[in-house]
Design an enzyme around this catalytic site. Structure first.
Site, PDB file in Angstrom:
ATOM      1  N   SER A 199      -9.715  -0.036   7.251  1.00  0.00           N
ATOM      2  CA  SER A 199      -9.377   0.510   6.150  1.00  0.00           C
ATOM      3  C   SER A 199      -9.016  -0.782   5.941  1.00  0.00           C
ATOM      4  O   SER A 199      -8.284  -0.750   4.350  1.00  0.00           O
ATOM      5  CB  SER A 199      -8.025   1.230   6.203  1.00  0.00           C
ATOM      6  N   LYS A 233       1.223  -0.848  -0.047  1.00  0.00           N
ATOM      7  CA  LYS A 233       0.102   0.336   0.041  1.00  0.00           C
ATOM      8  C   LYS A 233       1.222   1.595   0.059  1.00  0.00           C
ATOM      9  O   LYS A 233       1.705   1.033  -0.172  1.00  0.00           O
ATOM     10  CB  LYS A 233      -0.726  -0.193   1.501  1.00  0.00           C
ATOM     11  N   SER A 272      -9.264   2.314   3.418  1.00  0.00           N
ATOM     12  CA  SER A 272      -9.066   2.831   2.566  1.00  0.00           C
ATOM     13  C   SER A 272      -7.557   2.234   1.826  1.00  0.00           C
ATOM     14  O   SER A 272      -6.976   2.077   1.073  1.00  0.00           O
ATOM     15  CB  SER A 272      -7.452   4.046   3.168  1.00  0.00           C
TER      16      SER A 272
END
Length: 471
Positions: A182, A83, A158
């Site tokens: 997330s 990420k 996210s």
């Protein structure tokens, strides 16, 4: 094309077998995956960086180790993604923001160091909303990341790109972060498995703006692949003063032990959730009942804490302000307006209010510890709604209000309580969208959460797709 003829559809277990038998090499798999990413990325928009040359180099080194019969770990030669709020040396960390520098990082985060040391093959960095501030998959920097199950609806966030890539097996395991859901939010919306380990189980460096509630963990198609990643990532690091020194049990040894005899609580509304989509409620309730068929003792019970939104908000808004205040004000117009609004609310939070919110996690943590004296696991819906149209932070019909926390009331309480929680796919809506069931375990009992998730996965395998679907 199926997994027999397409190596990009194989999970980590199948890849390890193929490598050991010399039926495939990491170079073949990596090259095929890069071609697949290049073909699907224009529709999906899950990657901000694809490091083709670096991935091939890592795959070549892995292939040489497998040829000698000396793999470094269960992840050697297994393709992974990272990420874009996690440091990876030689690559920028943009965090979904146009205001973030494009300068390559000079070092890697502990989690990335451990993946590289284990011989994993990093394919690239995945997309996220700006600074990870919301549970949606869009940012000013990269635009909208598309949900493979229906490209007109959100992935959630996210860890948006990680979940979208996991859904299509563009990499076997995907490193995400979870500050208020997330990992679990996009796992639910994209029909994959995601687990947030206990706070501190996986070291974080540098600390995020939301460090008080932030966790690192994997998303994947299978529970076993996620367990392998957690096993490798876990353990203290001197750069993270909150990293746990608690011993990690062997997550793979008991993974297939089942859940017979476990005491399981099913809480469809946590005692305070008012709005829950009927399809989500029906699918998750049916999944909870299946735990009985697997031998667990299941009863409906709420954990006994009040709505903790008032605890989360000061921590969340202050984190947003901590990020925004480092950016010149004349650049705020380039940023997500919702993020700026949240940050400006954080500017008004006093130090005393922040300290009170931080301390208020204690009673919540204690309430869950008492709850787990009676129940080994807690089951809830992962989210209150299936995925909804892109371009919105909340369902546009207004039923959950105008704050994304309104449709994710099940995720953030367990960031505040610090304990492990996972989302497992438990079915599809009539419209063909995935729904997740959340499994919450006692502090430092990732092994129990993974064991339950694996039992459910084995008894009720979830659906996969290999190409994005349109509206």
């Amino acid at each position: 094309m199926d997994a027999v003829t397409d190596p990009t559809l194989l999970d980590g277990t199948a890849l390890r077998t193929a490598y050991r038998l010399r039926e495939l090499s990491p170079v073949e798999v990596t090259s095929a995956l890069i071609r697949r990413i290049e073909a699907l990325e224009p529709v999906l928009n899950a990657f901000i960086i694809v490091d083709r040359a670096g991935a091939v180099r890592a795959a070549e080194a892995s292939a040489a180790r497998w040829a000698r019969g000396e793999p470094l770990s269960a992840l050697d030669g297994v393709p992974v993604t990272i990420k874009d709020n996690v440091l990876w040396a030689g690559h920028p960390m943009r965090r979904g923001s146009r205001t973030a520098p494009e300068t390559p990082a000079g070092e890697s985060a502990p989690a990335v160091e451990r993946l590289l040391a284990a011989g994993a093959v990093p394919l690239g960095k995945t997309t996220m909303p700006e600074f990870g501030w919301k549970g949606i998959g869009d940012s000013p920097l990269t635009g909208i990341t598309r949900n493979p199950w229906n490209t007109s609806v959100t992935t959630g966030g996210s860890s948006a790109g990680a979940a979208a890539a996991a859904a299509l097996n563009l990499g076997v395991v995907h490193l995400g972060t979870d500050g208020a859901g997330s990992i679990r939010i996009p796992a639910s919306f994209c029909g994959v498995f995601g687990i947030k380990p206990s706070f501190g189980r996986v070291p974080a460096y540098p600390p995020s703006a939301f460090a008080a509630v932030s966790h690192l963990g994997p998303l994947s198609r299978t529970v076993r692949d996620a367990a392998v990643m957690v096993q490798i990532l876990a353990g203290p690091d001197p750069r993270d003063i909150t990293a746990s020194h608690a011993p990690l049990p062997d997550l793979l040894e008991g993974l297939e032990s089942g859940i017979r005899g476990l005491r399981v609580a099913w809480s469809p509304r946590l005692g305070y959730v008012e709005r829950l989509d009927p399809e989500v409620e029906a699918l998750t309730a049916a999944a909870a009942r299946r735990f009985e068929a697997l031998g667990a003792h299941v009863e409906e019970a709420d954990p006994g804490f009040a709505d903790p939104t008032g605890i989360l908000n000061p921590l969340w808004w202050t984190g947003a302000w901590a990020a925004l205040r480092t950016i010149p004000e004349d650049r705020w117009g380039e940023m997500d307006p919702g993020f700026v609004r949240a940050a400006l609310r954080g500017r008004e939070v006093t130090g005393a209010d922040f300290a009170m919110a931080l301390n208020a996690r204690g009673p919540l943590h204690a309430a869950m510890a008492r709850f787990h004296e009676r129940y080994d696991l807690l089951l809830t819906p992962t989210l209150a709604t299936p995925a909804f149209e892109t371009g919105h932070d909340t369902p546009p019909d207004g039923r959950f209000g105008d704050d994304w926390i309104g449709w994710s009331p099940y995720s953030y309480p367990f960031n505040l309580s610090l304990q492990p929680a996972a989302s497992v796919p438990c079915g599809l809506t009539a419209g063909g969208l995935p729904v997740g069931l959340q499994i919450v375990g006692p502090m430092m009992r990732e092994d129990l959460v993974l064991r339950a998730a694996r039992a459910f996965e084995e008894a009720h395998p979830w659906s996969f797709i290999d190409r994005p679907r349109g509206t």
